[in-house]
Design an enzyme around this catalytic site. Structure first.
Site: not given
Ligand code: LCS
Length: 398
Positions: A186, A211
């Site tokens: 990730d 994000k």
């Protein structure tokens, strides 16, 4: 336009774009259409059988979304990417493509909460075995690799304590045991501006594009990135049939727009993150600062090696005086906003013990490695001195 030698700022703007020949539109239009017409049944047949390229239905592909996928693949130095409707959509589509009943996954025990829930409850419900380890300790990975292991899953830096794992050492160890095991990383916190896990030996990158990639706090989105064959499998199985979590063309448009300023934003996030971490490290009311760019951080040497352009905008720190002072501090902030999520223009702050982990007992928090005074801060794009002035006045009020 595809030139791998161009800088990441240039590629964030130009990669993946096919110039609009019809009207000369500078920006990629939003193809807000659920379906695409065929000139004849024969043409429809050729598209469905794969004999002819072209669009069919937006869950299977869309021009706006595919443009963004080409761009993100270029940023990660990958063959291909699949866009999803959330980061969790990306993670679940990737893991459901890799795993099946009877298979085994090794995962780090420090993960974003919903990823942890997927691995600890969701996948085991359907017969996938998951072992949690500390991937910063290679011996723990080695001791748990088995014949039916299909993936090793990690975040680096990890949410919320910014723990660092050595991607290339992990990939070497895992592939030395069995080259078919997928190392899944990730890359939400680091982004390809700072770290390219595929070049370090990982097989698959997942993102919450909610994000930094989008960067404006107005979209929920995700990506799976990797080899073309694997991404086709993710699209045709994990997304098309299993999760259905396709990104909407409008969200793809917003992420394309957000990415135009990707490099500028990331530079500022990193500068602000470092300035905030240094300020907090020197403050007498702060017990400990977790920022991979500080020499005292456990993972500093590895972070320096694998995060090439800085250390990111995420800073976690422990306020002296536990939960009560952690809450007092956060409630006293005036410029910084109390909110979950991260990677936005606004500085966002959360206090896990009283917010995201409020159902945990003191013992649960200890077990999860979350001190009661821990505060997680996502450095925004404001002027560093203004963020620091706000942190300073809130610390004074404890
Ligand atoms: N991976 C990481 C590292 C994350 O931090 C998150 C969300 C996800 C995946 C999931 O992405 P989503 O589905 O939300 O796009 N992290 C959040 C957080 O720390 N606060 O709110 C959400």
């Amino acid at each position: 336009m595809e030139n791998k030698n161009m800088g990441i700022g240039t590629r964030a703007i130009h990669a993946g774009i096919i110039k609009d020949k019809q009207y000369g539109s500078l920006t990629m239009p939003v193809y807000q259409s659920s379906t695409f017409y065929f000139k004849s049944c024969e043409e429809g047949g050729r598209r469905f059988s794969g004999q002819e390229d072209g669009y069919i239905y937006t869950r299977l592909g869309n021009p706006t979304t595919n443009t963004l996928e080409r761009k993100v693949a270029s940023l990660e130095g990958a063959e291909a990417a699949a866009a999803t409707s959330s980061g969790m959509g990306a993670i679940s589509s990737a893991l459901w493509t890799i795993a099946s009943a009877g298979k085994h996954i090794i995962a780090d025990s420090t993960l974003y909460g919903c990823t942890f829930a997927l691995l600890s409850h969701g996948l085991p419900k359907y017969g996938v075995e998951v072992t949690f380890v500390n991937t910063s300790n290679l011996d723990e990975i080695k001791a748990n690799l088995k014949e039916n292991t299909v993936a090793v899953y990690l975040e680096t830096p990890a949410n919320p304590n910014l723990k660092i794992a050595d991607i290339s050492a992990i990939a070497q160890l895992v592939h030395g045991y069995n080259k078919d095991i997928k190392v899944v990383c990730d890359n939400t916190f680091a982004t390809p501006y700072l770290q390219k896990p595929l070049q370090l030996g990982a097989d698959v990158v997942v993102h919450s594009a909610t994000k930094y990639l989008n960067g404006h706090g107005d979209v929920i989105a995700g990506f799976v990135v990797g080899k073309a064959d694997f991404i086709t499998e993710v699209k045709m199985s994990g997304i098309k049939d299993m999760t259905g979590c396709v990104m909407s063309p409008h969200d793809a448009f917003l992420v394309l727009r957000g990415l135009k300023t990707f490099e500028l934003r990331m530079k500022r996030h990193c500068e602000n993150g470092m300035a905030i971490a240094k300020f907090l490290e020197a403050h007498p009311k702060v017990e400990k600062v977790y920022y991979p760019g500080l020499e005292g951080h456990k993972g500093y040497e590895i972070a320096k090696k694998q995060m090439t352009a800085g250390f990111g905008g995420m800073v976690s720190f422990e306020i002296k005086g536990g939960k009560e002072n952690g809450m007092k501090f956060v409630n006293a902030l005036e410029l910084c906003t109390i909110a979950v999520s991260l990677g936005d223009a606004e500085t966002l702050v959360e206090h896990p013990a009283s917010m995201t982990h409020s159902t945990y007992t003191a013992e649960d928090l200890k077990e999860a490695g979350i001190p009661e005074g821990l505060v997680r801060l996502s450095a925004g794009l404001e002027n560093a001195e203004d963020i620091i002035a706000d942190l300073s006045q809130a610390l004074d009020r404890i």
